[in-house]
Motif scaffolding. Structure first.
Motif, PDB file in Angstrom:
ATOM      1  N   TRP A   1     -10.037  -1.208 -11.469  1.00 57.77           N
ATOM      2  CA  TRP A   1      -9.323  -1.885 -10.398  1.00 57.77           C
ATOM      3  C   TRP A   1     -10.006  -3.176  -9.949  1.00 57.77           C
ATOM      4  O   TRP A   1      -9.351  -4.157  -9.589  1.00 57.77           O
ATOM      5  CB  TRP A   1      -9.086  -0.965  -9.206  1.00 57.77           C
TER       6      TRP A   1
ATOM      7  N   GLU B   1      -8.140  -6.716  -9.508  1.00 60.72           N
ATOM      8  CA  GLU B   1      -8.202  -7.560  -8.314  1.00 60.72           C
ATOM      9  C   GLU B   1      -8.746  -8.954  -8.644  1.00 60.72           C
ATOM     10  O   GLU B   1      -8.235  -9.959  -8.140  1.00 60.72           O
ATOM     11  CB  GLU B   1      -9.060  -6.901  -7.244  1.00 60.72           C
TER      12      GLU B   1
ATOM     13  N   SER C   1       0.819  -1.219   0.000  1.00 57.12           N
ATOM     14  CA  SER C   1       0.000   0.000   0.000  1.00 57.12           C
ATOM     15  C   SER C   1       0.851   1.267   0.000  1.00 57.12           C
ATOM     16  O   SER C   1       0.353   2.345  -0.305  1.00 57.12           O
ATOM     17  CB  SER C   1      -0.928   0.012   1.219  1.00 57.12           C
TER      18      SER C   1
ATOM     19  N   ASN D   1      -3.568   2.741  -8.189  1.00 57.82           N
ATOM     20  CA  ASN D   1      -4.768   3.559  -8.041  1.00 57.82           C
ATOM     21  C   ASN D   1      -5.963   2.636  -7.852  1.00 57.82           C
ATOM     22  O   ASN D   1      -6.570   2.167  -8.821  1.00 57.82           O
ATOM     23  CB  ASN D   1      -4.955   4.433  -9.275  1.00 57.82           C
ATOM     24  N   ARG D   2      -6.302   2.370  -6.605  1.00 57.58           N
ATOM     25  CA  ARG D   2      -7.401   1.452  -6.304  1.00 57.58           C
ATOM     26  C   ARG D   2      -8.769   2.081  -6.541  1.00 57.58           C
ATOM     27  O   ARG D   2      -9.793   1.404  -6.410  1.00 57.58           O
ATOM     28  CB  ARG D   2      -7.277   0.946  -4.860  1.00 57.58           C
ATOM     29  N   GLU D   3      -8.795   3.370  -6.891  1.00 54.90           N
ATOM     30  CA  GLU D   3     -10.061   4.034  -7.212  1.00 54.90           C
ATOM     31  C   GLU D   3     -10.384   3.936  -8.709  1.00 54.90           C
ATOM     32  O   GLU D   3     -11.467   4.323  -9.138  1.00 54.90           O
ATOM     33  CB  GLU D   3      -9.986   5.516  -6.816  1.00 54.90           C
ATOM     34  N   HIS D   4      -9.463   3.432  -9.486  1.00 49.99           N
ATOM     35  CA  HIS D   4      -9.671   3.334 -10.935  1.00 49.99           C
ATOM     36  C   HIS D   4     -10.846   2.398 -11.238  1.00 49.99           C
ATOM     37  O   HIS D   4     -11.052   1.395 -10.553  1.00 49.99           O
ATOM     38  CB  HIS D   4      -8.391   2.805 -11.599  1.00 49.99           C
ATOM     39  N   LEU D   5     -11.605   2.739 -12.278  1.00 46.46           N
ATOM     40  CA  LEU D   5     -12.765   1.929 -12.639  1.00 46.46           C
ATOM     41  C   LEU D   5     -12.384   0.480 -12.965  1.00 46.46           C
ATOM     42  O   LEU D   5     -13.191  -0.431 -12.775  1.00 46.46           O
ATOM     43  CB  LEU D   5     -13.486   2.546 -13.846  1.00 46.46           C
TER      44      LEU D   5
END
Length: 200
Positions: A76, A80, A22, A70-74
């Motif tokens: 993401w 995952e 992170s 960037n875990r906010e990316h559409l």
């Protein structure tokens, strides 16, 4: 690294390394995280492309650039899901065995996939152990279906070995090296492997 299949070797490896943590890291730290899995010369270009796509965020600090995913990316959630594909594969095999395998069947994952060392070209090695009384036709039907489904789910060749408990005990008595691998360097996905001491 399943992301290699989707993003290519260098980008997939870099994205996997960043996604495992992170904290923001610099290029040299990323190279250490990669541990020689890809050519270091390609890492700066991969970081630039991933940053341009928005999947990696870059921030300048003094004389260095720090990177983080960037875990906010559409996309993401897709990233995952791709990273967790081995977990999904394990569960699909369990579900199929629950639905179709004869009672008492054990299914074992071994070799590179079990050790998380597989590549896009790796075989998926599975062992199916049946109770002695299961007819050969039922054994072969499930093995054929398991192999077909695994190849459909992953795109990788499936190598499925099947054996009865009696056959496994006999192979162990001959000192077959594969038996040691199956019993000591594998993951039982469903069922139980026999305790050989009780059968000798």
């Amino acid at each position: 690294m399943p992301l290699v299949t989707v993003f290519g070797r260098t980008e997939g490896a870099v994205l996997t390394a960043l996604a495992r943590g992170s904290a923001s890291v610099n290029g040299r730290q990323i190279e250490r995280l990669l541990g020689g899995t890809v050519s270091i010369r390609g890492v700066p270009g991969a970081l630039e492309r991933l940053t341009r796509a928005g999947l990696v965020l870059a921030a300048s600090r003094q004389a260095e650039t720090l990177y983080r995913v960037n875990r906010e990316h559409l996309l993401w959630l897709t990233v995952e899901a791709t990273m967790n594909s081995l977990t999904t594969l394990r569960q699909r095999i369990r579900d199929l065995a629950h639905e179709s395998a004869p009672n008492g069947t054990a299914v074992v994952l071994y070799e590179s996939v079990e050790r998380v060392e597989a590549t896009a070209d790796s075989d998926i090695d599975l062992l199916v152990v049946y109770p002695d009384q299961i007819p050969a036709s039922l054994r072969e039907d499930f093995v054929d279906e398991l192999g077909r489904r695994v190849e459909l789910w992953t795109g990788n060749p499936a190598q499925v070995i099947h054996i009865t408990v009696g056959g496994l005990v006999e192979s162990a008595g001959r000192g077959d090296a594969l038996v040691d691998l199956w019993l000591n360097d594998s993951e039982v996905l469903i069922g139980e492997l026999p305790t050989l001491d009780q059968h000798q």
